[in-house]
Structure formats: C-alpha cells, structure tokens
Design an enzyme around this catalytic site. Structure first.
Site, mmCIF file in Angstrom:
data_model
loop_
_atom_site.group_PDB
_atom_site.id
_atom_site.type_symbol
_atom_site.label_atom_id
_atom_site.label_comp_id
_atom_site.label_asym_id
_atom_site.label_seq_id
_atom_site.Cartn_x
_atom_site.Cartn_y
_atom_site.Cartn_z
ATOM 1 N N ASP A 21 0.780 -1.242 0.000
ATOM 2 C CA ASP A 21 0.000 0.000 0.000
ATOM 3 C C ASP A 21 0.814 1.296 0.000
ATOM 4 O OD1 ASP A 21 -1.893 -1.955 0.256
ATOM 5 O OD2 ASP A 21 -2.920 -1.094 1.985
ATOM 6 N N LYS A 107 -7.015 -5.037 -2.991
ATOM 7 C CA LYS A 107 -7.804 -5.574 -1.878
ATOM 8 C C LYS A 107 -8.768 -4.520 -1.363
ATOM 9 C CE LYS A 107 -4.163 -4.137 1.193
ATOM 10 N NZ LYS A 107 -4.894 -3.030 1.810
ATOM 11 N N CYS A 146 -2.247 -2.557 7.515
ATOM 12 C CA CYS A 146 -2.133 -3.505 6.394
ATOM 13 C C CYS A 146 -0.849 -4.326 6.435
ATOM 14 C CB CYS A 146 -2.321 -2.774 5.082
ATOM 15 S SG CYS A 146 -4.037 -2.230 4.905
HETATM 16 C C1 VGL Z 1 -4.777 0.964 5.560
HETATM 17 C C2 VGL Z 1 -6.271 2.063 6.891
HETATM 18 C C3 VGL Z 1 -7.265 1.898 5.951
HETATM 19 C C4 VGL Z 1 -3.365 0.470 5.338
HETATM 20 C C5 VGL Z 1 -5.750 0.773 4.605
HETATM 21 O O1 VGL Z 1 -2.944 0.323 4.181
HETATM 22 O O2 VGL Z 1 -2.662 0.220 6.353
HETATM 23 N N1 VGL Z 1 -5.049 1.592 6.694
HETATM 24 N N2 VGL Z 1 -6.982 1.244 4.811
#
Ligand code: VGL
Ligand code: ZN
Length: 200
Positions: A21, A107, A146
C-alpha cells in the site's frame, strides 16, 4: 558480520518482496497520510533493486475501495475517504521504483467488506504458491494495519515472514501502535531485519 553482529540474510529462489500500500493517499498530502510515510520509499527502492537484480518476484498491494466503501466515515467506518479505485490517491507513489513485471494485488474491493491483509479476498496465496515462494519480505504502509495483517496472514499460511523494519511506518492512531504492532508480529514469528542485515 553485520553492524548488529547478527546473522545476515542472503536472497535466494523462493523469496519474494511484498510492498504494501505505498499509495498517494497514505503519503504526505494524501487523505489518510501516514506520518513519515514518504520515508519508506527510498528504503523500499533499495530492497526493490536487490530483488530485481536477483531475479526474484515483486508483489505490490493496493488498497482499492469502491466509492461507497464501509471503511469510510460517511458509511460508518473509521477512516476518511481514501484509495478510491482508479483515483490518483489510489495510485502507487510515482517515486516508488516498481519493476514493470511487479504483480499488483488489489484488496478491499467490495463495498461491504474491508481487507487490511494482502491475502484477504485476493489471489496472493495462489500466486505465491505457483511461484514456489516460501519466504516473504514485507515493507510499506501502514505498520499497524495492512502490514501487520499481511504479515500475520502470511505466518498463518506457513510462509517465513521477514519484516523490513526500516521500510515500514505506522498510522499511530494511539501513540505506540506501530511499535506494539512490530512487537506482536515478531512475537508471532516474523523475522525483523534492516537493510544492513541483507547480504547483497
Ligand atoms: C490501511 C487504513 C485503511 C493500510 C488501509 O494500508 O494500512 N489503513 N486502509
Ligand atoms: Zn483502506
């Protein structure tokens, strides 16, 4: 011997790098900016270069939500709007040097279900098995969400999980969340390393 005096790790077939991410919305100026999130980019670029030079697979996950995703505050979730599929905020950071053949795993693509882990609702495990991957090196954002869930799912699925401590940063909703998440991953069996501990 490494500066830490610990055993060094050598990359070999069966290893893969997972970049979690590293998307614009999680970086400074983004809607869910992770403090110091930009610092993972040069760190990950070093690991990316090492994996590419060794001919080892690179996977990059993307948080990839529909506009009405349940994790958004307007729909009762904990987070501001972020990583809407196809938006600039959902794009990988331009400075991240992903190889052209990186495998992209998206995802959280279902409105009514969140997914922190790269394994959750994706083909990640199937892909890794098809490539005979047994050890995963994990960095990216965010340590306490994540990255943590991806590492824990990987351990549960039987992979050796290597946590790239110099290539992760935390949201830290509560101070110390990131540190606690790292301790928990290590307690569960993740192997913590820094760049200096990789023999390249
Ligand atoms: C994430 C909060 C919401 C992450 C993703 O990538 O850690 N955190 N969505
Ligand atoms: Zn999300």
């Amino acid at each position: 011997m490494s500066p830490q005096g610990a055993q060094q790790l050598t990359l070999s077939p069966g290893d893969a790098l997972i970049v979690v991410d590293v998307q614009n919305d999680f970086l400074p100026g983004g809607s869910l900016a992770v403090p110091h999130g930009e610092e993972v980019i040069p760190a990950l670029n070093r690991y990316l270069d090492a994996f590419v030079r060794c001919g080892l697979p690179v996977v990059a996950t993307q948080d990839w939500h529909p506009p009405d995703h349940c994790s958004f505050r307007v729909y009762g979730g904990p987070w501001p709007l972020h990583c809407v599929a196809g938006s600039d905020g959902a794009a990988h950071a331009p400075a991240l040097e992903l190889p052209a053949d990186a495998v992209i795993i998206r995802k959280g693509t279902q409105s009514k279900q969140d997914a922190y882990s790269g394994f959750d609702g994706t083909d990640l495990d199937l892909y890794l098995r098809s490539q005979k991957i047994r050890r995963l090196f994990v960095g990216g954002l965010a340590t306490d969400y994540c990255v943590r869930y991806t590492v824990e799912d990987g351990l549960n699925a039987g992979y050796v999980m290597v946590l790239l401590r110099d290539a992760v940063r935390a949201v830290d909703v509560r101070p110390g969340d990131g540190e606690r998440a790292e301790m928990e991953m290590i307690r569960r069996g993740a192997v913590p390393i820094r760049w200096e501990m990789l023999a390249v």
